[in-house]
Write an enzyme that holds these catalytic residues in place. Sequence first.
Site, PDB file in Angstrom:
ATOM      1  N   ASP A   1       0.870  -1.225   0.044  1.00  0.00           N
ATOM      2  CA  ASP A   1       0.072  -0.022   0.039  1.00  0.00           C
ATOM      3  C   ASP A   1       0.758   1.166  -0.063  1.00  0.00           C
ATOM      4  OD1 ASP A   1      -2.247  -1.625   0.087  1.00  0.00           O
ATOM      5  OD2 ASP A   1      -2.704  -1.197   2.070  1.00  0.00           O
TER       6      ASP A   1
ATOM      7  N   ARG B   1       0.087   4.380  17.017  1.00  0.00           N
ATOM      8  CA  ARG B   1      -0.358   5.456  16.074  1.00  0.00           C
ATOM      9  C   ARG B   1       0.257   6.811  16.838  1.00  0.00           C
ATOM     10  NH1 ARG B   1       0.592   1.231  13.726  1.00  0.00           N
ATOM     11  NH2 ARG B   1      -0.817   0.119  12.706  1.00  0.00           N
TER      12      ARG B   1
END
Length: 420
Positions: free
Chosen positions: A18, A98
Amino acid sequence: MPKGKVSKCVLAYSGGLDTSCIVSWLIENYGCEVICVTANLGQDDELEGLEEKARATGASKIYIEDLRGEFITDYIWPTLKAGAIYEREYLLGTSFARPIIAKRMVEIAELEGADAVAHGCTGKGNDQVRFELTFKALNPKLQVIAPWREWEIRSREDALAYCAARNIPVRSSTKSIYSRDRNIWHMSHEGGILEDPWQEPEEEMFTLTTAPEAAPDAPEYVTIDFRQGIPVRVNGVSMGPITLVNTLNTLGGKHGVGRADIVENRLVGIKSRGVYETPGGTILYKALQALETLVLDGETMHYKDLLAAKYAEMVYNGRWFTPLREALDAAVNKLTENLTGTARIKLYKGHCTVAGRKSIYSLYREDYATFGEDDVYDQSDAEGFINLFGLSMKVRALLGIEGLGQSDAATPNFADFPRD
């Protein structure tokens, strides 16, 4: 056609299919320079060859940052001290990874004079929220680009075709049926047969833990020393945070400890099924909880459990950089000032149980708790306590007996119940 005025974009880069597509796609669609950022959070061999690959796909520069120490000290330890566990079992391994990645991206964007940041999260998951809330909290002037919400690529086959048409190097056209995320704290597995919540995970899927059935037949004991809620020694040996977590991962994994199979509620409103391996983290949570039972008084421990649930929710939902999370940290730090001591944990075939705990701040008094004869507790005092503690219940019952003529303990009419 360029989609906007972006001169330089910082991309969260893993080197997978990706993000390899995204480097080229950003250059094509935004006409911008792309700088890649890869955070080393303990994903091991996944970091090999990334610099060459990033440049081969069009990136002008790549930062590969070793953030493991900061990750453990500033994100994992506060969450552990808070006792935060999302929906009873998830130890938040991806959730707090994250914010630290996004924070470093913002720092590099400011260092490089970039005007945009980008990530490869899909539009159905939690990670897009975690990245973008951090961007908003730290520098809301940066433009956020989320290709999965814009481009025409909809499948792995589409992505492979995109790369082939542009001679973008990809490692392989084959892929595990599972979507995984790994760092020093955990490994997560999603997709494949796990999308059916009735299906048991295949044993070959697991990477960090031995099958409990194949684990050693003899138990192993491990002692962990804490100082104000932070683990500092394993089996009497002082360790830095990276070594400590790796050591416990090895021990826990050897005995099949730390597997969790969860159907969880994503922030976006979708239920998803994930299987997590967190061997060292499972040991640490169990050990710290054991120490809390000694050191914290009942009122404090019960309220800390309420804080833990809120803390977990905020971490899961990506609200790390908020005043409330900082306030919760301040409360937890106060509540854990005396959380210093040692826990002994027994590891055996997937089980992680408390075998002992001790602390100089222990509130446990054997002379008070004993069932034998003692000189510190007058058992007759309990009568007055019970009378006062149950007074409201007594008044309510008297209302029924004296006012309504019937007590709550009246014998039911069994003739009204079905016989079969």
